[in-house]
Design a protein around this motif. Sequence first.
Motif, PDB file in Angstrom:
ATOM      1  N   ALA A 143      -8.652  70.413  57.129  1.00  0.00           N
ATOM      2  CA  ALA A 143     -10.129  70.156  57.589  1.00  0.00           C
ATOM      3  C   ALA A 143     -10.975  71.052  56.577  1.00  0.00           C
ATOM      4  O   ALA A 143     -11.829  70.359  56.081  1.00  0.00           O
ATOM      5  N   ALA A 144     -10.861  72.299  56.874  1.00  0.00           N
ATOM      6  CA  ALA A 144     -11.850  73.036  56.312  1.00  0.00           C
ATOM      7  C   ALA A 144     -11.833  73.172  54.804  1.00  0.00           C
ATOM      8  O   ALA A 144     -12.788  73.051  54.144  1.00  0.00           O
ATOM      9  N   LEU A 145     -10.590  73.020  54.391  1.00  0.00           N
ATOM     10  CA  LEU A 145     -10.525  72.929  52.775  1.00  0.00           C
ATOM     11  C   LEU A 145     -10.885  71.639  52.271  1.00  0.00           C
ATOM     12  O   LEU A 145     -11.703  71.680  51.343  1.00  0.00           O
TER      13      LEU A 145
ATOM     14  N   THR B  42      -7.725  56.119  41.271  1.00  0.00           N
ATOM     15  CA  THR B  42      -6.849  57.416  41.208  1.00  0.00           C
ATOM     16  C   THR B  42      -6.797  58.027  42.483  1.00  0.00           C
ATOM     17  O   THR B  42      -7.722  58.410  42.969  1.00  0.00           O
ATOM     18  N   ILE B  43      -5.306  58.346  42.766  1.00  0.00           N
ATOM     19  CA  ILE B  43      -5.115  59.144  44.063  1.00  0.00           C
ATOM     20  C   ILE B  43      -4.704  60.490  43.667  1.00  0.00           C
ATOM     21  O   ILE B  43      -3.777  60.743  42.750  1.00  0.00           O
ATOM     22  N   VAL B  44      -5.628  61.729  44.119  1.00  0.00           N
ATOM     23  CA  VAL B  44      -5.004  62.830  43.921  1.00  0.00           C
ATOM     24  C   VAL B  44      -4.650  63.780  45.156  1.00  0.00           C
ATOM     25  O   VAL B  44      -5.466  63.861  46.140  1.00  0.00           O
ATOM     26  N   PRO B  45      -3.211  63.877  45.262  1.00  0.00           N
ATOM     27  CA  PRO B  45      -2.934  64.556  46.418  1.00  0.00           C
ATOM     28  C   PRO B  45      -3.218  66.049  46.499  1.00  0.00           C
ATOM     29  O   PRO B  45      -3.184  66.507  45.155  1.00  0.00           O
ATOM     30  N   PHE B  46      -3.805  66.777  47.703  1.00  0.00           N
ATOM     31  CA  PHE B  46      -3.732  68.196  47.707  1.00  0.00           C
ATOM     32  C   PHE B  46      -3.318  68.498  49.160  1.00  0.00           C
ATOM     33  O   PHE B  46      -3.436  67.616  50.007  1.00  0.00           O
ATOM     34  N   ALA B  47      -2.865  69.751  49.182  1.00  0.00           N
ATOM     35  CA  ALA B  47      -2.133  70.211  50.114  1.00  0.00           C
ATOM     36  C   ALA B  47      -2.289  71.445  50.772  1.00  0.00           C
ATOM     37  O   ALA B  47      -2.833  72.460  49.796  1.00  0.00           O
ATOM     38  N   THR B  48      -2.319  72.140  51.867  1.00  0.00           N
ATOM     39  CA  THR B  48      -2.234  73.399  52.480  1.00  0.00           C
ATOM     40  C   THR B  48      -0.930  73.719  52.842  1.00  0.00           C
ATOM     41  O   THR B  48      -0.428  72.944  53.384  1.00  0.00           O
TER      42      THR B  48
ATOM     43  N   ARG C 186      -0.985  72.428  45.681  1.00  0.00           N
ATOM     44  CA  ARG C 186      -1.023  73.000  47.171  1.00  0.00           C
ATOM     45  C   ARG C 186      -2.072  74.346  46.731  1.00  0.00           C
ATOM     46  O   ARG C 186      -2.059  74.812  45.990  1.00  0.00           O
ATOM     47  N   PHE C 187      -2.915  74.366  47.749  1.00  0.00           N
ATOM     48  CA  PHE C 187      -3.985  75.397  47.915  1.00  0.00           C
ATOM     49  C   PHE C 187      -3.619  76.425  49.168  1.00  0.00           C
ATOM     50  O   PHE C 187      -3.336  75.834  50.079  1.00  0.00           O
ATOM     51  N   ASP C 188      -4.097  77.813  48.724  1.00  0.00           N
ATOM     52  CA  ASP C 188      -4.200  78.444  49.960  1.00  0.00           C
ATOM     53  C   ASP C 188      -5.407  78.286  50.632  1.00  0.00           C
ATOM     54  O   ASP C 188      -6.286  77.625  50.112  1.00  0.00           O
ATOM     55  N   LYS C 189      -5.307  78.596  52.049  1.00  0.00           N
ATOM     56  CA  LYS C 189      -6.400  78.160  52.916  1.00  0.00           C
ATOM     57  C   LYS C 189      -7.981  78.703  52.473  1.00  0.00           C
ATOM     58  O   LYS C 189      -8.937  78.184  52.857  1.00  0.00           O
TER      59      LYS C 189
END
Length: 159
Positions: free
Chosen positions: A16-18, A107-113, A140-143
């Motif tokens: 949520a924060a990201l 266009t769908i762009v997934p991102f994850a933590t 994938r991203f760091d928080k």
Amino acid sequence: MSKVLVAYFSASGVTAALSKRLADSIGADLFEIKPQVTYTDADLDWRDKQSRSSVEMADKSSRPAISEKVDNIEQYSTVYVGFPVWWYREPSIIDTFIESHDFKGITIVPFATSGGSDIGDSYKNIQELAPGSTVVQGKRFDKDASAQELKTWAAQWIK
């Protein structure tokens, strides 16, 4: 510039924060993917093979109910879909969200933590669930990813 949406599911608040930081940095609308039945700490215990999340992730056809859909999804040209990595892929509730909307032409762009797991083949799974859309590999991203890092990454898909 076309309209952009950041839709996310967050079990602990990290995603949520990201997602909020991403939406703010690119001027996108924000939508939280909420389960009809909120996940408890016990539901999220990945060490318990009988926990709700473990049972859902073991069954590829599981589709946990979501509390609401995005109105007029077709108004968006790009939708960033954020989630925590569960069992090396997107949580089943993301599959519910994708199947509940018509992403044709979007266009769908997934991102994850995640604390360490990669995003895996989530983009392939999402592409199968969203015919007529374009799904990119995502990241994938760091928080603690900065707003500038998110903006720079996201800019490549904003039309």
